[in-house]
Write an enzyme that holds these catalytic residues in place. Structure first.
Site, PDB file in Angstrom:
ATOM      1  N   CYS A   1       0.148   4.007   2.634  1.00 36.57           N
ATOM      2  CA  CYS A   1       0.502   3.432   4.007  1.00 36.57           C
ATOM      3  C   CYS A   1       2.193   3.907   4.193  1.00 36.57           C
ATOM      4  CB  CYS A   1       0.272   1.972   4.093  1.00 36.57           C
ATOM      5  SG  CYS A   1      -1.266   1.308   3.986  1.00 36.57           S
TER       6      CYS A   1
ATOM      7  N   CYS B   1       0.520  -1.035   0.038  1.00 37.74           N
ATOM      8  CA  CYS B   1      -0.048  -0.035  -0.074  1.00 37.74           C
ATOM      9  C   CYS B   1       0.880   1.432   0.039  1.00 37.74           C
ATOM     10  CB  CYS B   1      -0.931  -0.055   1.183  1.00 37.74           C
ATOM     11  SG  CYS B   1      -1.630   1.497   1.709  1.00 37.74           S
TER      12      CYS B   1
END
Ligand SMILES: [Zn+2]
Length: 149
Positions: free
Chosen positions: A74, A71
């Protein structure tokens, strides 16, 4: 800042004297430097097996970072999340949860999209931040949650 596998303790450097310390994943008090007794940044990993022990039952408020290695957003927020462990040392524990390895915890907190950040106080969710906010906004929200605003 290196986060261990979900082992029992993590190595961290004291922000005041720079000595290496080991901090436990769960403890009744807060981790302090063995040399100068300054409060240490407390960043640990948790999975479905130990999330309750590490996060829900924590003695101090917890910032839960629900993330995954694939991700991109993230990775954008994680430096800010880790800095907050130092900024709020002694008042905030950071618990990183890889949702791929903790599917039950991801479902429990309805982490439909990541990153999802939660502030837990006494096991209750008092703040929920979905998506990669700019660092300043993240700090403001977490700080307000800690102060109970
Ligand atoms: Zn120290």
């Amino acid at each position: 800042m290196v986060v261990s596998a979900s082992g029992a303790s993590v190595e961290t450097r004291c922000p005041v004297c720079d000595k290496k310390n080991r901090v436990p994943a769960a403890a009744s008090g807060i981790p302090r430097c063995g040399h100068c007794h300054a409060a240490l940044a407390w960043i640990v990993e948790a999975d479905d097996a130990n999330f309750d022990l590490v996060a829900v039952k924590s003695s101090i408020p917890v910032l839960v970072d629900l993330w995954a290695p694939w991700c991109g957003p993230c990775r954008m927020v994680s430096p800010t999340v880790e800095q907050m462990a130092t900024q709020f040392a002694g008042r905030l524990k950071v618990v990183k949860v890889n949702v791929d390895e903790a599917p039950a915890t991801a479902r429990r907190y309805e982490a439909m999209s990541i990153p999802t950040l939660l502030v837990l106080k006494g096991g209750k969710t008092v703040e929920r931040i979905v998506g990669a906010l700019p660092a300043v906004q993240l700090r403001t929200k977490v700080s307000a949650a800690l102060e109970g605003l």
